[in-house]
Write a protein that holds these residues in place. Structure first.
Motif, PDB file in Angstrom:
ATOM      1  N   TYR A 181      41.578  27.541  47.675  1.00  0.00           N
ATOM      2  CA  TYR A 181      40.326  27.916  48.323  1.00  0.00           C
ATOM      3  C   TYR A 181      39.062  27.647  47.508  1.00  0.00           C
ATOM      4  O   TYR A 181      37.961  27.760  48.028  1.00  0.00           O
ATOM      5  N   GLY A 182      39.177  27.375  46.232  1.00  0.00           N
ATOM      6  CA  GLY A 182      37.991  27.217  45.386  1.00  0.00           C
ATOM      7  C   GLY A 182      37.575  28.540  44.776  1.00  0.00           C
ATOM      8  O   GLY A 182      38.412  29.391  44.461  1.00  0.00           O
ATOM      9  N   GLU A 183      36.276  28.735  44.613  1.00  0.00           N
ATOM     10  CA  GLU A 183      35.763  29.956  43.981  1.00  0.00           C
ATOM     11  C   GLU A 183      36.072  31.186  44.821  1.00  0.00           C
ATOM     12  O   GLU A 183      36.006  31.142  46.051  1.00  0.00           O
ATOM     13  N   LEU A 184      36.390  32.283  44.123  1.00  0.00           N
ATOM     14  CA  LEU A 184      36.773  33.530  44.780  1.00  0.00           C
ATOM     15  C   LEU A 184      35.906  34.684  44.319  1.00  0.00           C
ATOM     16  O   LEU A 184      35.178  34.589  43.334  1.00  0.00           O
ATOM     17  N   MET A 185      36.038  35.810  45.023  1.00  0.00           N
ATOM     18  CA  MET A 185      35.389  37.063  44.651  1.00  0.00           C
ATOM     19  C   MET A 185      36.278  38.217  45.122  1.00  0.00           C
ATOM     20  O   MET A 185      37.137  38.023  45.979  1.00  0.00           O
ATOM     21  N   PHE A 186      36.062  39.404  44.545  1.00  0.00           N
ATOM     22  CA  PHE A 186      36.795  40.600  44.932  1.00  0.00           C
ATOM     23  C   PHE A 186      35.812  41.691  45.342  1.00  0.00           C
ATOM     24  O   PHE A 186      34.711  41.797  44.805  1.00  0.00           O
ATOM     25  N   CYS A 190      42.277  53.026  55.259  1.00  0.00           N
ATOM     26  CA  CYS A 190      43.226  51.920  55.463  1.00  0.00           C
ATOM     27  C   CYS A 190      43.222  50.974  54.276  1.00  0.00           C
ATOM     28  O   CYS A 190      43.578  51.357  53.197  1.00  0.00           O
ATOM     29  N   GLU A 191      42.786  49.740  54.475  1.00  0.00           N
ATOM     30  CA  GLU A 191      42.840  48.745  53.417  1.00  0.00           C
ATOM     31  C   GLU A 191      41.655  48.813  52.457  1.00  0.00           C
ATOM     32  O   GLU A 191      41.621  48.103  51.475  1.00  0.00           O
ATOM     33  N   GLY A 192      40.679  49.671  52.713  1.00  0.00           N
ATOM     34  CA  GLY A 192      39.479  49.714  51.901  1.00  0.00           C
ATOM     35  C   GLY A 192      39.691  50.128  50.464  1.00  0.00           C
ATOM     36  O   GLY A 192      38.904  49.794  49.590  1.00  0.00           O
ATOM     37  N   SER A 193      40.757  50.872  50.206  1.00  0.00           N
ATOM     38  CA  SER A 193      41.016  51.299  48.834  1.00  0.00           C
ATOM     39  C   SER A 193      41.811  50.250  48.062  1.00  0.00           C
ATOM     40  O   SER A 193      42.141  50.445  46.903  1.00  0.00           O
ATOM     41  N   GLN A 194      42.100  49.138  48.694  1.00  0.00           N
ATOM     42  CA  GLN A 194      42.819  48.042  48.071  1.00  0.00           C
ATOM     43  C   GLN A 194      41.807  46.933  47.760  1.00  0.00           C
ATOM     44  O   GLN A 194      40.917  46.658  48.556  1.00  0.00           O
ATOM     45  N   PRO A 195      41.925  46.285  46.593  1.00  0.00           N
ATOM     46  CA  PRO A 195      40.992  45.197  46.306  1.00  0.00           C
ATOM     47  C   PRO A 195      41.193  44.045  47.290  1.00  0.00           C
ATOM     48  O   PRO A 195      42.324  43.648  47.560  1.00  0.00           O
ATOM     49  N   MET A 196      40.116  43.551  47.834  1.00  0.00           N
ATOM     50  CA  MET A 196      40.158  42.457  48.793  1.00  0.00           C
ATOM     51  C   MET A 196      39.643  41.193  48.111  1.00  0.00           C
ATOM     52  O   MET A 196      38.587  41.220  47.468  1.00  0.00           O
ATOM     53  N   CYS A 197      40.380  40.099  48.259  1.00  0.00           N
ATOM     54  CA  CYS A 197      40.016  38.818  47.667  1.00  0.00           C
ATOM     55  C   CYS A 197      39.491  37.903  48.760  1.00  0.00           C
ATOM     56  O   CYS A 197      40.150  37.717  49.798  1.00  0.00           O
ATOM     57  N   TYR A 198      38.297  37.358  48.547  1.00  0.00           N
ATOM     58  CA  TYR A 198      37.658  36.472  49.520  1.00  0.00           C
ATOM     59  C   TYR A 198      37.230  35.178  48.845  1.00  0.00           C
ATOM     60  O   TYR A 198      37.052  35.134  47.622  1.00  0.00           O
ATOM     61  N   GLU A 199      36.986  34.155  49.656  1.00  0.00           N
ATOM     62  CA  GLU A 199      36.307  32.976  49.132  1.00  0.00           C
ATOM     63  C   GLU A 199      34.907  33.433  48.748  1.00  0.00           C
ATOM     64  O   GLU A 199      34.290  34.253  49.441  1.00  0.00           O
ATOM     65  N   GLY A 233      36.912  34.552  36.137  1.00  0.00           N
ATOM     66  CA  GLY A 233      35.722  33.900  36.663  1.00  0.00           C
ATOM     67  C   GLY A 233      35.328  34.327  38.065  1.00  0.00           C
ATOM     68  O   GLY A 233      34.388  33.780  38.642  1.00  0.00           O
ATOM     69  N   CYS A 234      36.017  35.312  38.613  1.00  0.00           N
ATOM     70  CA  CYS A 234      35.741  35.797  39.973  1.00  0.00           C
ATOM     71  C   CYS A 234      34.998  37.135  39.882  1.00  0.00           C
ATOM     72  O   CYS A 234      35.491  38.072  39.250  1.00  0.00           O
ATOM     73  N   GLU A 235      33.845  37.217  40.527  1.00  0.00           N
ATOM     74  CA  GLU A 235      33.089  38.468  40.528  1.00  0.00           C
ATOM     75  C   GLU A 235      33.908  39.569  41.190  1.00  0.00           C
ATOM     76  O   GLU A 235      34.605  39.322  42.179  1.00  0.00           O
ATOM     77  N   PHE A 236      33.822  40.786  40.642  1.00  0.00           N
ATOM     78  CA  PHE A 236      34.543  41.940  41.178  1.00  0.00           C
ATOM     79  C   PHE A 236      33.532  43.038  41.469  1.00  0.00           C
ATOM     80  O   PHE A 236      32.875  43.547  40.559  1.00  0.00           O
ATOM     81  N   TYR A 237      33.393  43.385  42.751  1.00  0.00           N
ATOM     82  CA  TYR A 237      32.434  44.395  43.203  1.00  0.00           C
ATOM     83  C   TYR A 237      33.153  45.657  43.660  1.00  0.00           C
ATOM     84  O   TYR A 237      34.230  45.597  44.242  1.00  0.00           O
ATOM     85  N   LEU A 238      32.505  46.789  43.426  1.00  0.00           N
ATOM     86  CA  LEU A 238      32.926  48.069  43.987  1.00  0.00           C
ATOM     87  C   LEU A 238      31.809  48.581  44.879  1.00  0.00           C
ATOM     88  O   LEU A 238      30.623  48.356  44.593  1.00  0.00           O
ATOM     89  N   GLY A 291      44.730  42.804  55.314  1.00  0.00           N
ATOM     90  CA  GLY A 291      44.764  41.820  56.390  1.00  0.00           C
ATOM     91  C   GLY A 291      43.847  40.628  56.205  1.00  0.00           C
ATOM     92  O   GLY A 291      44.177  39.523  56.618  1.00  0.00           O
ATOM     93  N   PHE A 292      42.690  40.816  55.583  1.00  0.00           N
ATOM     94  CA  PHE A 292      41.748  39.726  55.405  1.00  0.00           C
ATOM     95  C   PHE A 292      41.721  39.208  53.971  1.00  0.00           C
ATOM     96  O   PHE A 292      40.930  38.340  53.645  1.00  0.00           O
ATOM     97  N   SER A 293      42.548  39.758  53.114  1.00  0.00           N
ATOM     98  CA  SER A 293      42.561  39.361  51.718  1.00  0.00           C
ATOM     99  C   SER A 293      43.418  38.108  51.548  1.00  0.00           C
ATOM    100  O   SER A 293      44.514  38.004  52.100  1.00  0.00           O
ATOM    101  N   LEU A 294      42.920  37.151  50.791  1.00  0.00           N
ATOM    102  CA  LEU A 294      43.535  35.831  50.709  1.00  0.00           C
ATOM    103  C   LEU A 294      44.958  35.812  50.167  1.00  0.00           C
ATOM    104  O   LEU A 294      45.754  34.946  50.539  1.00  0.00           O
ATOM    105  N   GLU A 295      45.321  36.731  49.286  1.00  0.00           N
ATOM    106  CA  GLU A 295      46.655  36.688  48.685  1.00  0.00           C
ATOM    107  C   GLU A 295      47.768  36.936  49.693  1.00  0.00           C
ATOM    108  O   GLU A 295      48.929  36.612  49.448  1.00  0.00           O
ATOM    109  N   SER A 296      47.440  37.480  50.856  1.00  0.00           N
ATOM    110  CA  SER A 296      48.468  37.754  51.863  1.00  0.00           C
ATOM    111  C   SER A 296      49.157  36.473  52.332  1.00  0.00           C
ATOM    112  O   SER A 296      50.327  36.512  52.706  1.00  0.00           O
ATOM    113  N   VAL A 297      48.479  35.322  52.283  1.00  0.00           N
ATOM    114  CA  VAL A 297      49.116  34.058  52.679  1.00  0.00           C
ATOM    115  C   VAL A 297      50.220  33.653  51.702  1.00  0.00           C
ATOM    116  O   VAL A 297      51.083  32.847  52.043  1.00  0.00           O
TER     117      VAL A 297
END
Length: 116
Positions: free
Chosen positions: A21-26, A33-42, A60-65, A89-95
């Motif tokens: 996917y290229g550059e990522l962020m968390f 539900c899934e909000g307490s789990q870190p979500m990985c996005y492009e 190298g991936c920004e991590f936000y809370l 469900g929307f976090s990239l590692e699920s693939v």
């Protein structure tokens, strides 16, 4: 001291996702539900708001809370891990059949500890 660390497995999964996917962020909101789990996005797929807090980078991936999570973890160091399972469900590692997770440990400044 770094606020966010990662395990070797998290590092491996991030590497695989970057190749795909290229550059990522968390982002971790602490919601239900899934909000307490870190979500990985492009990078750029999620737009942090002015109240979200950048706590550091992982590979190298920004991590936000969210502001609320940042207050909750104010005196903690976070460790990002990846294990087999269903991620958010929307976090990239699920693939990859993986799920990111966070464990914490408390940070205590020596000056704050009272010796009896």
């Amino acid at each position: 001291m770094e606020k966010i660390l990662k395990t070797e497995k998290a590092e491996e999964v991030i590497s695989q996702l970057k190749e795909r996917y290229g550059e990522l962020m968390f982002y971790m909101s602490g919601g239900c539900c899934e909000g307490s789990q870190p979500m990985c996005y492009e990078k750029g797929e999620y737009k942090p708001c002015s109240r979200d807090v950048l706590i550091g980078e992982v590979e190298g991936c920004e991590f936000y809370l969210s502001e609320e999570q940042n207050k909750y973890y104010e005196y903690s160091q976070l460790l990002l891990d990846a294990t087999p399972g269903m991620g958010g469900g929307f976090s990239l590692e699920s693939v990859l059949g993986m799920a990111f997770s966070i464990t914490t440990h408390a940070l205590i400044a020596k000056e704050e500890v009272e010796v009896l």
